[in-house]
Structures are given as structure tokens and as C-alpha cells.
Design an enzyme around this catalytic site. Structure first.
Site, short mmCIF file in Angstrom:
data_model
loop_
_atom_site.label_atom_id
_atom_site.label_comp_id
_atom_site.label_asym_id
_atom_site.label_seq_id
_atom_site.Cartn_x
_atom_site.Cartn_y
_atom_site.Cartn_z
N VAL A 32 12.78 2.81 19.12
CA VAL A 32 11.58 3.64 19.19
C VAL A 32 11.28 4.00 20.64
O VAL A 32 10.78 5.09 20.93
CB VAL A 32 10.38 2.91 18.54
N GLY A 33 11.62 3.11 21.56
CA GLY A 33 11.45 3.41 22.98
C GLY A 33 12.23 4.65 23.39
O GLY A 33 11.76 5.46 24.20
N GLU A 93 8.03 -1.31 27.44
CA GLU A 93 8.15 -2.76 27.27
C GLU A 93 8.84 -3.00 25.94
O GLU A 93 8.24 -2.87 24.88
CB GLU A 93 6.75 -3.42 27.29
N CYS A 134 8.26 -11.09 21.76
CA CYS A 134 9.39 -10.39 22.39
C CYS A 134 10.09 -11.22 23.45
O CYS A 134 11.26 -10.98 23.76
CB CYS A 134 8.92 -9.06 23.00
N GLY A 156 7.35 -1.90 22.23
CA GLY A 156 7.97 -1.89 20.91
C GLY A 156 9.47 -2.13 21.02
O GLY A 156 9.94 -2.80 21.94
N SER A 157 10.21 -1.56 20.09
CA SER A 157 11.65 -1.81 20.02
C SER A 157 12.43 -0.78 20.85
O SER A 157 11.94 0.32 21.08
CB SER A 157 12.12 -1.74 18.57
N PRO A 158 13.64 -1.11 21.27
CA PRO A 158 14.46 -0.14 22.00
C PRO A 158 14.70 1.18 21.25
O PRO A 158 14.61 2.24 21.87
CB PRO A 158 15.77 -0.91 22.26
#
Length: 502
Positions: free
Chosen positions: A225-226, A243, A277, A221-223
Site C-alpha cells: 500500500v505504501g 512507515e 510492526c 501501513g504495509s509496503p
């Protein structure tokens, strides 16, 4: 709350009723009462502790079942991804089915070899012992998948997790609604329900899920949310693979085949309507090259999607109204040179190229994740490299040049999750290459054996005999210089005396 496996799917009014059991972290029924997923995690943990998932035959059977899922549900997958993202059948079959089958076959072809204990070197003192690395499964694994490749991006890590002998909970994205429903309803009938589960829902359900103790978490997902996932994992000291994404630069040198560059860049940027991505996020080139590229990009887009891409069966749509509005706002950066048309009712944004883009513009502050390609003008390769290195490290760096020295120069002087010279996206299709980010673009790798390694704990093992005790005497007190001399002679690792030939 929906699990689709061990527990029946509950209506929303009953979703807060907690199954019995602990959360797999030594807690008692009190934790289960507070968390609706505690019983599910506990059930899978009990299955893993029974050793059920460890035999090669079991892993192979479950992997083969994934292959049957892809074969049996091929048409439903094509229909679901078309509904969610407007994916062309060609793109869906390539990215969601063929590449997954390649990963699956690579794993099945090599799993027995990957699982073998790995022998290691031993010094003189341990020549009679057995020293090896055993590839142990972590235990109960959580895989959180995104919406842009809603089959591929849960199935490829799932292949690795099963191959490594884990029990798994899969959380597909709620944004790609039709695909989420297909996975929740169909996948559990192919896998062992005691060891594998599908959980559906949005942010509240995922938040509650992450409160449980897992032995490994794999998130795509996105940074932003990471960071949330990593924070939740840290509470239980759970290792993670993240990822993520980022702004992948694509440098085009003045010496290249402009037509080929345009076609390869346009394909990589506009595949899946830009919702990839690893898509090239922006171009770096000189003003002279920009003037050559624009007509070549216009021709490539016309060749691919016709004079009106909105009517093309091969061009997708933005996944949701929220994402459409976000991407549409980015069209205000710079000047539209190609495309720019939008239709909110269809969530359509035309393949678009922007020029006069400055590093300070909004489109250069976030990952685009849509069919827009900004061009940033630079003076030369050194300035391009400096520009890339001044920003967060991306998931991929792309370079186009007829001069291999230029390609190698960009490779040597930049850092990114992956690199592809004179093409886009294609490096991710090889199961033999690791795929993953670095820094802001991610943590850890997968694909092929790298997936197996990601979901395996390399357990260092030494086995010695009960006899030969006199050989151990020098290490016991009372200590003496003579004893240490014997220990050093028998156990030291000597530096090899040699030169390196370049």
C-alpha cells in the site's frame, strides 16, 4: 464519505455530492465536481495561506487540546481498542495514551526552541549578511493511519504536523471500527475545524482522497500500500514519509541469559497479539540455543498469560476475520513447538512458537503480524548476519548476547530502520530517537524533534543590505583573473589541517 469537520457527515446516498472549491492544485470547480474531498482540501489550504497556524501560541493551543482529548476520552479509548483488538487496558494505556502524552510533552517543552531560525556559518564575503534556516510548514498535510495502534499511529505524527504549523487531514483506519468512530466523532471538537479534519472510509474513499494535491503525506501501513501512496503522491510531486514494516530478525547468541531473553522476546512478540510492526518477526539461533530457549519461552508465556492464554485478560485478539485467516494459514509452516490453538469465532490465536522452519516456508515470505514466532536455525553469528543481509532491510534488528562485541558486530554489519540490543520494542519508546524504516521498511523518520523536522521545510535564507555595492564589483563582468582571485579569497571554504584522534 465522512469528514467529521468542515462539512457535515453525509449519508452514503449523498456522499458523491461534491463541495465547492478547487483541490488545492490550481484546478477549478470541474475537479471539485469529480472529487468529493476537493472542497475540504481547498478550505484547509485557504486557512493555511491565511497564516493562522504559524504563531507559536496557536500551535501550543492546538497541542494542548490534543492532551485534553487524551485525558477526556481515556476510558472511551480503552473501550474502543478493547473492542477492536482485545487490547488489555495496560497495553492500551501504555501504547495509545502514555507514549502519546510523552511525545506531546516533549514537543510542548521544546517547540519554541525548535521553531527558532537556525544561524549558519558564512565566509568572509558574507560576514555582514544574515544567513539562516527557517523551519517553514509544508501546508496541507495528509496522515493515513493503520489499525494496529489506532490512536498512537495517527496522534504522534499529528503532534509533529501541528507543531510544525500545518493544516492536517487525518484518515484513521476503517478496520479498527470502534476507534475510527471515536476519532471521527470526538477529535474535531477539540481542534480548530478550519485547519484540521477527520475523513473516514475505506479503500474507495482513501483512493479519492489521494487524488487531491497535498503538500506532505504521512502513511503508516504495509509496503504494497505504501507503493500505491507513493505513486499517488508522485503525480503532484508531494513528499512522503512511509512507515512500513517487514520481517524484523532477532539473533540470539549462545552466550546470554536464556530466561531474560525468553521473557523479553515473548513480551515483544506477543504484545498486542503480535500486531506490532516492530515486533521480532523470527528468531535466529543455533540448534543448541533453540533447545534451551523452548522451555524458557514456554515458561515466559505461562508466566505472562497463564496455562490457557485464551482466558487471560492480558492477551489480545486478531483485528478482523480476514487477518485471522491469513495468520492462521501461516501456522502450517514448520512444526508447532508451543501453542498453536485457534478459535475463529473469537479471532484467537494462541502465543505460538514454530521450529523446523525453513527460509522457503510461507511464514518467512511475509510479515507475520500475529502471535507466532518461528525459529530459524543457523550455525553462528556470521551466518545470522548473512541471513539478515540476504533479505529486505527490516524496520528493526534485535540482538541478544552477554558479549557486547557480538551485539556491536550485528549492529555494524547489518542495516535496518532501528536497532535494539538485548531487548525488544523499547527503542521506539524514546522521543529522543528517530523512528522510521529504510528501503522496503519505509522512508523518513518521526518522533520528538524528528516529527517536527519531518513536517517542516528547512528554508535556506540569506538577507543582505542594499548598500556596500563596491564589495560586489569583483563578481560582475567584465571578468578578469584578478577579480576571480578576490572572489576566491573572500568566499572559499578551506580544508582544515588536522588529524583525527581515535
Amino acid at each position: 464519505m465522512e469528514t467529521g469537520t468542515v462539512f457535515p457527515q453525509l449519508p452514503e446516498s449523498e456522499a458523491k455530492r461534491a463541495p465547492e472549491g478547487d483541490g488545492g492544485n490550481g484546478s477549478v470547480d470541474g475537479d471539485a465536481a469529480r472529487n468529493p474531498f476537493a472542497g475540504l482540501v481547498s478550505h484547509l489550504r485557504a486557512s493555511w495561506l491565511s497564516g493562522k497556524t504559524r504563531p507559536l501560541e496557536y500551535r501550543v493551543a492546538q497541542l494542548e487540546a490534543l492532551g485534553r482529548f487524551l485525558d477526556d476520552k481515556k476510558q472511551q479509548i480503552l473501550e474502543a481498542t478493547a473492542s477492536d483488538l482485545g487490547k488489555a487496558p495496560f497495553e492500551a494505556e501504555l501504547s495509545e495514551i502514555l507514549l502519546c502524552k510523552n511525545e506531546l510533552h516533549e514537543t510542548l517543552n521544546n517547540l519554541s526552541h525548535w521553531m527558532k531560525d537556525e544561524k549558519v556559518d558564512r565566509p568572509l564575503a558574507m560576514q555582514l549578511d544574515s544567513a539562516f534556516i527557517r523551519k517553514d510548514p509544508y501546508g496541507v498535510v495528509l496522515i493515513i493511519a493503520p489499525w494496529n495502534y489506532p490512536i498512537h499511529l495517527f496522534l504522534v505524527p499529528l503532534i509533529g504536523a501541528i507543531a510544525a504549523g500545518n493544516c492536517v487531514i487525518v484518515k484513521p483506519s476503517e478496520v479498527s471500527k470502534k476507534t475510527e468512530r471515536l476519532v471521527a466523532e470526538a477529535l474535531p471538537s477539540y481542534l480548530d475545524k478550519d485547519c484540521f479534519a477527520v475523513v473516514t472510509g475505506g479503500v474507495p474513499e482513501t483512493t479519492r482522497l489521494l487524488e487531491n494535491k497535498f503538500d506532505y503525506i504521512f502513511f503508516t501501513g504495509s509496503p504494497p500500500v505504501g507503493r500505491i501512496v507513493m505513486t499517488a503522491a508522485a503525480k503532484h510531486l508531494t513528499p512522503v514519509t512511509l512507515e512500513l514494516g517487514g520481517k524484523n530478525p532477532c539473533y540470539v547468541s549462545d552466550t546470554c541469559d536464556v530466561t531474560n531473553v525468553a521473557r523479553r522476546v515473548a513480551w515483544g512478540r506477543f504484545f498486542n497479539a503480535g500486531q506490532t510492526c516492530i515486533a521480532p518477526d523470527y528468531l535466529l539461533c543455533t540448534l543448541e540455543m533453540q533447545e534451551k530457549l523452548l522451555p524458557a519461552l514456554q515458561k515466559a508465556i505461562s508466566d505472562f498469560y497463564g496455562p490457557n492464554p485464551r482466558e487471560s485478560p492480558d492477551f489480545g485478539r486478531i483485528v478482523s476475520d480476514r487477518q485471522f485467516q491469513r495468520v492462521q494459514r501461516l501456522l502450517g509452516s514448520g512444526r508447532v513447538a508451543i501453542g498453536g490453538q485457534t478459535d475463529e469465532a473469537e479471532r484467537y490465536i494462541a502465543p505460538t512458537v514454530l521450529v523446523d522452519v525453513l527460509p522457503s516456508h510461507p511464514i518467512m515470505q511475509e510479515e507475520i503480524f500475529g502471535p507466532i514466532l518461528p525459529i530459524v536455525v543457523i550455525a553462528n553469528v556470521d551466518e545470522a548476519i548473512d541471513f539478515i543481509n540476504s533479505r529486505e532491510r527490516p524496520l528493526a534488528v534485535y540482538t541478544f548476547s552477554s558479549d557486547d562485541k557480538v551485539v556491536n558486530q550485528v549492529l555494524a554489519r547489518t542495516s535496518s530502520g532501528g536497532f535494539c540490543g538485548n531487548d525488544t520494542l523499547m527503542h521506539v519508546t524514546l522521543p529522543s530517537l528517530p523512528f522510521g524504516g529504510i528501503g522496503n521498511s519505509g522512508l523518513g523518520t518521526h518522533h520528538g524533534k524528528f516529527s517536527f523536522d519531518t513536517f517542516s521545510h528547512p528554508r535556506g535564507c540569506l538577507k543582505r543590505g542594499m548598500g556596500r555595492e563596491p564589495l560586489n564589483a569583483p563578481r560582475y563582468p567584465p571578468y578578469s583573473p584578478e577579480s576571480f582571485g578576490l572572489i576566491r579569497a573572500a568566499s572559499q571554504v578551506a580544508r582544515r589541517n588536522g588529524c583525527t584522534l581515535l
